[in-house]
Design a protein around this motif. Structure first.
Motif, PDB file in Angstrom:
ATOM      1  N   ASN A   1       0.837  -1.033  -0.527  1.00 23.63           N
ATOM      2  CA  ASN A   1      -0.162   0.045  -0.059  1.00 23.63           C
ATOM      3  C   ASN A   1       0.474   1.381   0.087  1.00 23.63           C
ATOM      4  OD1 ASN A   1      -2.857  -1.537   0.098  1.00 23.63           O
ATOM      5  ND2 ASN A   1      -2.375  -1.738   2.271  1.00 23.63           N
ATOM      6  N   GLY A   2       1.920   1.249  -0.222  1.00 26.86           N
ATOM      7  CA  GLY A   2       3.060   2.427   0.021  1.00 26.86           C
ATOM      8  C   GLY A   2       3.747   2.564  -0.864  1.00 26.86           C
ATOM      9  N   LEU A   3       4.921   3.470  -1.502  1.00 27.43           N
ATOM     10  CA  LEU A   3       5.462   4.131  -1.942  1.00 27.43           C
ATOM     11  C   LEU A   3       7.016   3.775  -2.877  1.00 27.43           C
ATOM     12  CD1 LEU A   3       4.103   7.529  -2.383  1.00 27.43           C
ATOM     13  CD2 LEU A   3       2.510   5.726  -3.051  1.00 27.43           C
ATOM     14  N   ARG A   4       6.505   2.533  -2.339  1.00 29.74           N
ATOM     15  CA  ARG A   4       8.249   2.067  -1.951  1.00 29.74           C
ATOM     16  C   ARG A   4       8.861   1.683  -3.466  1.00 29.74           C
ATOM     17  NH1 ARG A   4      11.074   0.986   2.867  1.00 29.74           N
ATOM     18  NH2 ARG A   4      13.169   0.954   1.081  1.00 29.74           N
ATOM     19  N   THR A   5      10.227   1.789  -3.945  1.00 31.00           N
ATOM     20  CA  THR A   5      10.236   1.458  -4.795  1.00 31.00           C
ATOM     21  C   THR A   5      11.931   0.982  -4.793  1.00 31.00           C
ATOM     22  OG1 THR A   5      12.550   2.520  -5.127  1.00 31.00           O
ATOM     23  CG2 THR A   5      10.045   2.920  -5.807  1.00 31.00           C
TER      24      THR A   5
ATOM     25  N   ILE B   1      13.834  17.316   0.905  1.00 24.81           N
ATOM     26  CA  ILE B   1      13.366  16.725   0.157  1.00 24.81           C
ATOM     27  C   ILE B   1      13.546  14.649  -0.347  1.00 24.81           C
ATOM     28  CG2 ILE B   1      14.959  16.255  -2.272  1.00 24.81           C
ATOM     29  CD1 ILE B   1      12.341  17.385  -3.683  1.00 24.81           C
ATOM     30  N   VAL B   2      13.031  13.839   0.297  1.00 23.72           N
ATOM     31  CA  VAL B   2      12.471  12.829   0.789  1.00 23.72           C
ATOM     32  C   VAL B   2      12.975  12.026  -1.050  1.00 23.72           C
ATOM     33  CG1 VAL B   2      12.272  10.879   1.122  1.00 23.72           C
ATOM     34  CG2 VAL B   2      12.162  12.092   2.736  1.00 23.72           C
ATOM     35  N   LEU B   3      14.166  10.832  -1.601  1.00 23.71           N
ATOM     36  CA  LEU B   3      13.584  10.554  -2.499  1.00 23.71           C
ATOM     37  C   LEU B   3      13.982   9.069  -2.516  1.00 23.71           C
ATOM     38  CD1 LEU B   3      17.345  12.395  -4.167  1.00 23.71           C
ATOM     39  CD2 LEU B   3      14.732  13.224  -4.280  1.00 23.71           C
ATOM     40  N   GLY B   4      13.296   8.530  -3.310  1.00 26.00           N
ATOM     41  CA  GLY B   4      13.836   6.899  -3.281  1.00 26.00           C
ATOM     42  C   GLY B   4      12.707   6.182  -3.512  1.00 26.00           C
ATOM     43  N   ALA B   5      11.466   7.097  -3.716  1.00 29.94           N
ATOM     44  CA  ALA B   5       9.719   6.379  -3.287  1.00 29.94           C
ATOM     45  C   ALA B   5       9.562   6.416  -4.942  1.00 29.94           C
ATOM     46  CB  ALA B   5       9.236   7.528  -2.504  1.00 29.94           C
ATOM     47  N   ARG B   6       8.008   6.263  -5.544  1.00 29.17           N
ATOM     48  CA  ARG B   6       7.501   6.154  -6.403  1.00 29.17           C
ATOM     49  C   ARG B   6       7.360   8.101  -6.714  1.00 29.17           C
ATOM     50  NH1 ARG B   6       2.981   2.404  -7.217  1.00 29.17           N
ATOM     51  NH2 ARG B   6       3.231   0.598  -6.436  1.00 29.17           N
ATOM     52  N   VAL B   7       6.803   8.537  -6.142  1.00 24.67           N
ATOM     53  CA  VAL B   7       7.047  10.293  -6.449  1.00 24.67           C
ATOM     54  C   VAL B   7       8.533  11.218  -4.881  1.00 24.67           C
ATOM     55  CG1 VAL B   7       5.116  10.025  -7.378  1.00 24.67           C
ATOM     56  CG2 VAL B   7       5.057  10.860  -4.631  1.00 24.67           C
ATOM     57  N   PRO B   8       9.136  12.204  -5.538  1.00 25.54           N
ATOM     58  CA  PRO B   8       8.821  13.145  -4.770  1.00 25.54           C
ATOM     59  C   PRO B   8       8.513  13.999  -3.457  1.00 25.54           C
ATOM     60  CG  PRO B   8       9.959  14.158  -6.810  1.00 25.54           C
ATOM     61  CD  PRO B   8       8.181  13.236  -6.480  1.00 25.54           C
ATOM     62  N   ILE B   9       9.003  13.141  -2.339  1.00 25.92           N
ATOM     63  CA  ILE B   9       8.332  14.067  -1.000  1.00 25.92           C
ATOM     64  C   ILE B   9       8.428  14.928  -0.045  1.00 25.92           C
ATOM     65  CG2 ILE B   9       7.853  13.404   1.438  1.00 25.92           C
ATOM     66  CD1 ILE B   9       8.246  10.204   0.527  1.00 25.92           C
ATOM     67  N   ILE B  10       8.158  16.639  -0.315  1.00 22.79           N
ATOM     68  CA  ILE B  10       8.124  17.678   0.014  1.00 22.79           C
ATOM     69  C   ILE B  10       8.535  16.987   1.382  1.00 22.79           C
ATOM     70  CG2 ILE B  10       7.524  19.939   0.423  1.00 22.79           C
ATOM     71  CD1 ILE B  10       6.571  19.696  -2.445  1.00 22.79           C
TER      72      ILE B  10
END
Length: 313
Positions: A117-121, A270-279
């Motif tokens: 259910n998350g956005l991990r890659t 900013i957080v990276l590594g997920a499906r989208v950038p996280i502000i």
């Protein structure tokens, strides 16, 4: 020392003409997080979808004299539900960016990392501070100072890959990466120096692509070409890094905050590594830093659209 122009204004100028990016804002239930989202909307950076207790958000906006005209609100009873619903908005395609509101960072990232259910890659999540240091000649990116506490070698490889991808999306073809340690020589007594040497060899072998790595480098000879010269270090990175890879979260957090509070630097996060950038913003952030975070995420989102379109063609 001479000072350099505001780097965040350069980012904003690059966003001019780009369409606002739909952004799920998780639990914007204090004045700073709600104002940050609405300021970014007023600048045309994002189209916010405010996810949280609707009555509380509307009361807060009225109290702070903030307009919610034409702003989408998705009702969620509490911060945990807001985090889950904001992540769902990204998964379902309602939003292309995720923005932290007034909930705790761990609460939001728990939902981001939540299995199916998350956005991990395949990449490890990591945080980057985009620093505007008045006495440094260009933007300076520090990673990781907020997510990975004691990263191992494989973690650091992903952390540096995420940072390289970010900086390349911002227009720097081959970012220079300084891998920091207390000293510039490899010592078995300091594991961070061995990690630095291994990362450089990984880059030589094509396991880390797109950047120019050097390390271990102490902070002085990473930032100062003169300090590197005095110590006999010959490096195209020393004195001119785009990215500083720190040995652990504590070192990175202290470095970023020292630059902010002693050198007057701006720090967009900013957080990276997920499906989208996280502000990822903090209540202590200035409006300028919040806007800088949004501008970076918007440029990343549009770069992602361009890449996806090219893959389709």
């Amino acid at each position: 020392m001479t000072t350099t122009p505001d780097k965040y204004s350069i980012l904003l100028s690059r966003c001019a003409g780009l369409a606002p990016v739909p952004t799920a804002v998780a639990h914007p239930c204090d004045v700073s997080s709600l104002t940050g989202a609405l300021d970014a909307a007023n600048l045309g950076l994002i189209a916010p979808i405010l996810v949280g207790p609707e009555a509380k958000i509307r009361a807060l906006a009225q109290e702070a004299n903030l307009s919610l005209d034409n702003v989408a609100i998705v009702d969620a009873p509490h911060s945990h539900a807001a985090a889950a619903r904001a992540v769902l908005a990204v998964r379902s395609g309602e939003a292309e960016l995720l923005m932290k509101g007034s909930l705790h960072t761990d609460e939001l990232l728990h939902e981001v990392a939540s299995g199916a259910n998350g956005l991990r890659t395949e990449r490890r999540l990591s945080h980057v501070f985009a620093m505007d240091v008045p006495t440094y000649h260009k933007p300076l990116f520090i990673t990781d100072a907020a997510v990975n506490i004691f990263p191992k070698l494989a973690d650091k490889a992903d952390i540096v890959r995420n940072a390289i991808d970010l900086v390349r999306a911002l227009g720097i073809d081959t970012p220079k990466v300084a891998i920091l340690a207390a000293v510039e020589t490899v010592s078995e007594k300091m594991p961070s120096t061995i990690d630095a040497a291994a990362l450089c060899k990984m880059a030589d072998r094509g396991q880390i692509e797109g950047g120019l790595l050097d390390g271990p480098l102490a902070f002085d000879n990473a930032i100062s070409a003169e300090a590197a010269r005095v110590k006999g270090i010959h490096s195209p990175v020393a004195g001119d890094p785009d990215i500083l890879l720190v040995p652990d979260l504590e070192a990175g957090n202290m470095l970023a905050k020292q630059l902010t509070f002693l050198a007057g630097a701006g720090a967009a996060g900013i957080v990276l590594g997920a499906r989208v950038p996280i502000i990822l913003t903090s209540r202590a952030d200035t409006v300028r830093s919040r806007i800088g975070s949004c501008a970076i995420a918007v440029l990343l989102a549009h770069a992602r659209r361009t890449r996806q379109n090219a893959e389709v063609l």
